[in-house]
Write a protein that holds these residues in place. Structure first.
Motif, short mmCIF file in Angstrom:
data_model
loop_
_atom_site.label_atom_id
_atom_site.label_comp_id
_atom_site.label_asym_id
_atom_site.label_seq_id
_atom_site.Cartn_x
_atom_site.Cartn_y
_atom_site.Cartn_z
N ILE A 103 0.84 -1.20 0.00
CA ILE A 103 0.00 0.00 0.00
C ILE A 103 0.87 1.25 0.00
N VAL A 104 1.91 1.26 0.82
CA VAL A 104 2.79 2.43 0.92
C VAL A 104 3.53 2.66 -0.40
N GLU A 105 4.00 1.58 -1.02
CA GLU A 105 4.68 1.71 -2.31
C GLU A 105 3.71 2.23 -3.37
N ARG A 106 2.47 1.76 -3.35
CA ARG A 106 1.46 2.23 -4.31
C ARG A 106 1.23 3.74 -4.12
N ALA A 107 1.11 4.15 -2.86
CA ALA A 107 0.88 5.57 -2.58
C ALA A 107 2.04 6.42 -3.10
N TYR A 108 3.26 5.92 -2.92
CA TYR A 108 4.43 6.67 -3.38
C TYR A 108 4.45 6.77 -4.90
N LEU A 109 4.19 5.66 -5.59
CA LEU A 109 4.19 5.69 -7.06
C LEU A 109 3.14 6.66 -7.57
N LEU A 110 1.93 6.60 -7.01
CA LEU A 110 0.86 7.48 -7.49
C LEU A 110 1.13 8.93 -7.14
N GLU A 111 1.84 9.18 -6.05
CA GLU A 111 2.24 10.56 -5.74
C GLU A 111 3.24 11.07 -6.77
N LEU A 112 4.19 10.22 -7.16
CA LEU A 112 5.13 10.61 -8.22
C LEU A 112 4.40 10.88 -9.53
N PHE A 113 3.45 10.02 -9.85
CA PHE A 113 2.64 10.18 -11.07
C PHE A 113 1.89 11.51 -11.05
N ASP A 114 1.24 11.81 -9.95
CA ASP A 114 0.46 13.04 -9.82
C ASP A 114 1.37 14.26 -9.88
N ARG A 115 2.49 14.19 -9.19
CA ARG A 115 3.43 15.31 -9.14
C ARG A 115 4.01 15.62 -10.53
N ALA A 116 4.14 14.58 -11.35
CA ALA A 116 4.69 14.76 -12.70
C ALA A 116 3.64 15.26 -13.70
N GLY A 117 2.40 15.44 -13.22
CA GLY A 117 1.35 15.90 -14.13
C GLY A 117 0.72 14.79 -14.94
N GLY A 118 0.91 13.54 -14.51
CA GLY A 118 0.30 12.41 -15.21
C GLY A 118 -1.22 12.45 -15.11
N ARG A 119 -1.86 11.92 -16.13
CA ARG A 119 -3.33 11.86 -16.15
C ARG A 119 -3.76 10.52 -16.71
N ALA A 120 -4.96 10.09 -16.36
CA ALA A 120 -5.42 8.78 -16.84
C ALA A 120 -6.94 8.78 -17.00
N TRP A 121 -7.38 8.07 -18.03
CA TRP A 121 -8.76 7.65 -18.15
C TRP A 121 -8.77 6.16 -17.86
N VAL A 122 -9.68 5.72 -17.00
CA VAL A 122 -9.80 4.30 -16.68
C VAL A 122 -11.22 3.85 -17.03
N ALA A 123 -11.31 2.92 -17.96
CA ALA A 123 -12.60 2.34 -18.32
C ALA A 123 -12.84 1.13 -17.42
N VAL A 124 -14.05 1.05 -16.87
CA VAL A 124 -14.39 0.02 -15.89
C VAL A 124 -15.62 -0.75 -16.33
#
Length: 201
Positions: A52-73
């Motif tokens: 969970i902590v690693e996931r939070a860190y990766l997604l924080e890096l993604f958000d900080r870099a201006g990453g964006r996503a569309w997720v189809a569910v």
């Protein structure tokens, strides 16, 4: 910009999610390299294998870099309410989710050349080649669709984590609450947007 794609789950598990993540190749590489240097990760980055902590860190890096996503569910219970309650095949569902995620991105690219990179690991190469051709036809002159081995694609591995995050929250896994807390700010800011599939054409 490049759109990196990967999926998670399947209707037998309650839902399938498909993430289309927009990042520059440089940003994807920087995020992945920083994550590995801090966490000491060896092997492929997979959402199903990190803490969970690693996931939070990766997604924080993604958000900080201006990453964006569309997720189809796609939810099994929703699709089961269709004609006769017959569920679509895994491949038909994959194609519909891919088309939905990419379809939500294309109007936002402003005609700027955009490459689409799709993980080649789920299906037979000949089937995936046909999927790639369909996406290429949709892109027209806007960009190039290609298949990639996720082990060799920074962006596809990041897309895997995002797809897996939405899969967990959609099916209500034991980790769903904590994962939702991680992605909640990105859903609120629309860095991550979700499109639910009501039916498969």
């Amino acid at each position: 910009m490049t759109i990196y794609c990967d999926e998670s789950g399947g209707l037998n598990a309650g839902a399938m999610t498909f993430a289309a993540v927009m990042l520059t190749p440089q940003a994807a590489g920087d995020i992945h390299a920083r994550f590995r240097s801090v966490t000491g990760l060896r092997g492929e980055l997979k959402g199903s294998r990190i803490s969970i902590v690693e996931r939070a860190y990766l997604l924080e890096l993604f958000d900080r870099a201006g990453g964006r996503a569309w997720v189809a569910v796609a939810k099994r219970d929703t699709l089961a309410q269709g004609a006769g309650g017959t569920l679509p095949s895994d491949l038909a569902l994959y194609g519909a989710l891919l088309n939905s995620a990419i379809g939500h991105w294309l109007p936002e690219t402003g005609g700027v050349c955009t490459d689409v990179v799709i993980d080649d690991g789920r299906y037979d190469p000949n089937i995936l080649a046909h999927v790639r051709e369909e996406i290429q036809a949709g892109l027209g002159q806007w960009g190039r669709a290609s298949l990639a081995d996720s082990k060799r694609s920074d962006g596809v591995q990041i897309a895997d984590v995002i797809a897996n995050s939405l899969f967990n929250t959609t099916v209500g896994s034991p980790r769903a609450y904590r994962i939702h807390r991680i992605i909640e700010p990105m859903l609120a800011s629309k860095a991550i947007r979700v499109a639910e599939l009501a039916r498969v054409p």
